[in-house]
Design a protein around this motif. Sequence first.
Motif, PDB file in Angstrom:
ATOM      1  N   LYS A  82      38.532  17.285  18.453  1.00  0.00           N
ATOM      2  CA  LYS A  82      38.175  15.865  18.490  1.00  0.00           C
ATOM      3  C   LYS A  82      38.239  15.287  19.901  1.00  0.00           C
ATOM      4  N   SER A  83      38.388  16.154  20.901  1.00  0.00           N
ATOM      5  CA  SER A  83      38.526  15.662  22.267  1.00  0.00           C
ATOM      6  C   SER A  83      37.239  15.051  22.800  1.00  0.00           C
ATOM      7  N   SER A  84      36.125  15.395  22.190  1.00  0.00           N
ATOM      8  CA  SER A  84      34.836  14.852  22.621  1.00  0.00           C
ATOM      9  C   SER A  84      33.909  14.781  21.415  1.00  0.00           C
ATOM     10  N   PRO A  85      32.934  13.872  21.432  1.00  0.00           N
ATOM     11  CA  PRO A  85      31.997  13.769  20.299  1.00  0.00           C
ATOM     12  C   PRO A  85      31.127  15.012  20.215  1.00  0.00           C
ATOM     13  N   PRO A  86      30.567  15.275  19.043  1.00  0.00           N
ATOM     14  CA  PRO A  86      29.669  16.425  18.907  1.00  0.00           C
ATOM     15  C   PRO A  86      28.535  16.357  19.920  1.00  0.00           C
ATOM     16  N   VAL A  87      28.163  17.501  20.455  1.00  0.00           N
ATOM     17  CA  VAL A  87      27.084  17.552  21.440  1.00  0.00           C
ATOM     18  C   VAL A  87      25.774  17.161  20.766  1.00  0.00           C
ATOM     19  N   PHE A 127      24.424  24.707  16.667  1.00  0.00           N
ATOM     20  CA  PHE A 127      25.413  24.540  17.732  1.00  0.00           C
ATOM     21  C   PHE A 127      26.080  25.881  18.058  1.00  0.00           C
ATOM     22  N   LEU A 128      26.487  26.599  17.018  1.00  0.00           N
ATOM     23  CA  LEU A 128      27.120  27.901  17.233  1.00  0.00           C
ATOM     24  C   LEU A 128      26.154  28.889  17.864  1.00  0.00           C
ATOM     25  N   ALA A 129      24.895  28.879  17.404  1.00  0.00           N
ATOM     26  CA  ALA A 129      23.895  29.790  17.966  1.00  0.00           C
ATOM     27  C   ALA A 129      23.650  29.485  19.437  1.00  0.00           C
ATOM     28  N   ASN A 130      23.518  28.211  19.783  1.00  0.00           N
ATOM     29  CA  ASN A 130      23.273  27.818  21.174  1.00  0.00           C
ATOM     30  C   ASN A 130      24.424  28.224  22.089  1.00  0.00           C
ATOM     31  N   LEU A 181      39.801  35.947  25.950  1.00  0.00           N
ATOM     32  CA  LEU A 181      39.540  34.567  26.367  1.00  0.00           C
ATOM     33  C   LEU A 181      38.240  34.051  25.755  1.00  0.00           C
ATOM     34  N   ILE A 182      37.238  34.912  25.665  1.00  0.00           N
ATOM     35  CA  ILE A 182      35.979  34.491  25.039  1.00  0.00           C
ATOM     36  C   ILE A 182      36.190  34.251  23.545  1.00  0.00           C
ATOM     37  N   LEU A 183      37.025  35.070  22.914  1.00  0.00           N
ATOM     38  CA  LEU A 183      37.334  34.857  21.496  1.00  0.00           C
ATOM     39  C   LEU A 183      38.031  33.515  21.289  1.00  0.00           C
ATOM     40  N   VAL A 184      38.944  33.185  22.178  1.00  0.00           N
ATOM     41  CA  VAL A 184      39.635  31.893  22.092  1.00  0.00           C
ATOM     42  C   VAL A 184      38.618  30.759  22.209  1.00  0.00           C
ATOM     43  N   LEU A 185      37.682  30.910  23.130  1.00  0.00           N
ATOM     44  CA  LEU A 185      36.624  29.908  23.293  1.00  0.00           C
ATOM     45  C   LEU A 185      35.791  29.776  22.024  1.00  0.00           C
ATOM     46  N   LEU A 186      35.374  30.904  21.463  1.00  0.00           N
ATOM     47  CA  LEU A 186      34.505  30.863  20.283  1.00  0.00           C
ATOM     48  C   LEU A 186      35.218  30.242  19.091  1.00  0.00           C
ATOM     49  N   GLY A 234      23.098  19.555  18.897  1.00  0.00           N
ATOM     50  CA  GLY A 234      23.668  20.881  18.717  1.00  0.00           C
ATOM     51  C   GLY A 234      23.553  21.752  19.956  1.00  0.00           C
ATOM     52  N   GLY A 235      23.526  21.130  21.132  1.00  0.00           N
ATOM     53  CA  GLY A 235      23.363  21.879  22.381  1.00  0.00           C
ATOM     54  C   GLY A 235      24.634  22.579  22.831  1.00  0.00           C
ATOM     55  N   VAL A 236      24.637  23.025  24.068  1.00  0.00           N
ATOM     56  CA  VAL A 236      25.755  23.792  24.625  1.00  0.00           C
ATOM     57  C   VAL A 236      26.873  22.840  25.041  1.00  0.00           C
ATOM     58  N   HIS A 237      28.083  23.146  24.610  1.00  0.00           N
ATOM     59  CA  HIS A 237      29.241  22.304  24.908  1.00  0.00           C
ATOM     60  C   HIS A 237      29.699  22.514  26.352  1.00  0.00           C
ATOM     61  N   ALA A 238      30.251  21.449  26.956  1.00  0.00           N
ATOM     62  CA  ALA A 238      30.738  21.533  28.333  1.00  0.00           C
ATOM     63  C   ALA A 238      31.855  22.572  28.475  1.00  0.00           C
ATOM     64  N   LEU A 239      32.667  22.738  27.440  1.00  0.00           N
ATOM     65  CA  LEU A 239      33.732  23.735  27.480  1.00  0.00           C
ATOM     66  C   LEU A 239      33.157  25.143  27.612  1.00  0.00           C
TER      67      LEU A 239
END
Length: 639
Positions: free
Chosen positions: A372-377, A466-469, A442-447, A380-385
């Motif tokens: 909830k730290s940021s609104p949904p992109v 969103f997940l696909a992007n 680290l990539i798993l943590v991100l996903l 469904g684009g690529v998230h800044a994180l």
Amino acid sequence: MPSKGMRSICFNPKTASFASPSRGAPPRPALPSPAAPAPVEVDKVIEAAALLIMKWNPDTSSYARVTSLFYESKREAAQFIACVNNLQKSMHAWASAGPATAPDGRLIHAQFLMEIAMKRLQKEFYQILSLNRAHLDPESVSARSSRASARSSISDYSDDGGGGDDACAARDSIAEVEEASTAAMSDLRSIAECMIASGYGKECVAIYKIIRKSIVDEGIYRLGVERMSASRAAKMDWDVLEMKVKNWLEAVKIAVRTLFNGERILCDHVFAASDTIRESCFSEISRDGAMLLFGFPELVARSKRLREEKMFRLLDMYLAISESWPEIESIFAFESTSAVVSQALASLARIGESARAILSDFEVVIQKESPKSSPPVAGGGVHALTVRVMNYLALLADYGSIVGDIFTDCPRPAKPSLPELYFDAAPESDNAPAVSLRLAWLILVLLCKLDGKAKRYKDVARSYLFLANNLQHVVSKVRASGLQELLGEEWVAKHEGKVKQFAGNYERLAWGQVLASLPEGSPPAASPAQAQERFRRFNTSFEEAYRKQRESVVPDPKLREEILGSVGGRLVQAYREFDEAHRPALGKERNAGRFVRYVPEDLENYLSEMFYGTGGGDVGITSSTSSLTSSNRHRSWSR
């Protein structure tokens, strides 16, 4: 700070290489014990020595006081050295033969002459070292182009067939520098060998150490490497410390390959007659400056202000030392300079420790990212994180083999802690290097964090997009960086498969109802009423799906083409068959346009505008002639 062009000391090409442990000249064969000289021979030796030595006695001759023997006459300088050597050999022979055979008073007189000669040579040694800084000091010659660069320029002139005058001038300049350097080094060596053989090596070495150490210390200072305490480094703002790091990265290359290397070559040449003196001189001259130089990275690595973005400055310093390691080991190969090598190793170890700590902190930052730290992109684009983490890991991997060296000691993630969703895509822990497992983790943590953020979308189809992007962005970054080599082709292939899986789920949920509104096989309508109802059902489902999905975004061109090709290919082809089968049932009714809102080309145009983030056009157009067109994106998937 001196320019990058600082070059090593010009030296005689005949100087022995110091790649091997014995970097000096080969040992001379031992001389047989001398026999006692005859009185007549004694008189000749003393007389010849007295004439030349007294001529250059600065205490009795004003000419000798202001003139340099080695600059005035190289021939006479060589004679002076020969006379002193002969006198020393005669004195040694007398002393070995015993007091009974020594001529009365002559040994005392010879000793008197020897002391005068040593004072003369001591003065000459000092003058040559002091007055030849331009030829012996690598710092002073930094303003000139290096010998290699000059030769390269001459070669360029020759190849071009032009610039003859400039090439000749360059050759003359280089030859002049090299000739002066070779002459100075040769003179220093002859004086040092003579004084050491005569038992005055201590005086010679003292002069050499004082002058050359001041040159090395000044060189380190001019390179911008300053003495700094650990407490000062810990309190220093990162911007200031980073500027010092950048300066150090330039300084270490020059210091190792030019300053210390040049001093080692000079010291080896001048004191080739004594391995002990060579080691003692070079150690005392270079140790303080080298310890200061190689101690700096350890101070930086101990700073408590290091954050994730500071990682790359640490890696730059690690890389700089690693690239210079063969030279460091060769130059500081003496036992008395082993502390320098140990300090360089300590800096590497401390950098590695800090880098591993920073990477662990980076993982904590990802873990703490709240869904909830940021609104949904939007769309469904690529998230800044995703962008931030993958840019960071890609830069990390691009440092190549040193990343593997540093993160070899990273603890391997336990299999039970891996998320089940991505467990089958993780590298095998038994075969993969520690760094590969660490980066994969680290990539798993991100996903997993992205999976939590995907749940915030009210539209389930949008969550899969969103997940696909985001996974496509991850895979693309891996493909375009050193991550691919570390993670392996199998890892990439598995994640590409998951991208297709997410995209397929999006297509099914977003456009499945539209496809379901078209009867399978498109059987002919039994009546106009049935045809009207089927067209109405299709129009409603298509317009609803389009309104929901027209804001969707697919930044990656390849993925966008795949989704458009899949959705458009199936939908347009099915609608074309449906339209051809059901339109005739409506006949020429006046209200047929109310039911047939689209022709297949309209669907192509609408879909062509999707996934660019432009929002597409409004649906519900009742005439194909006024449908949305786009020449650059129009495609005919069904033809």
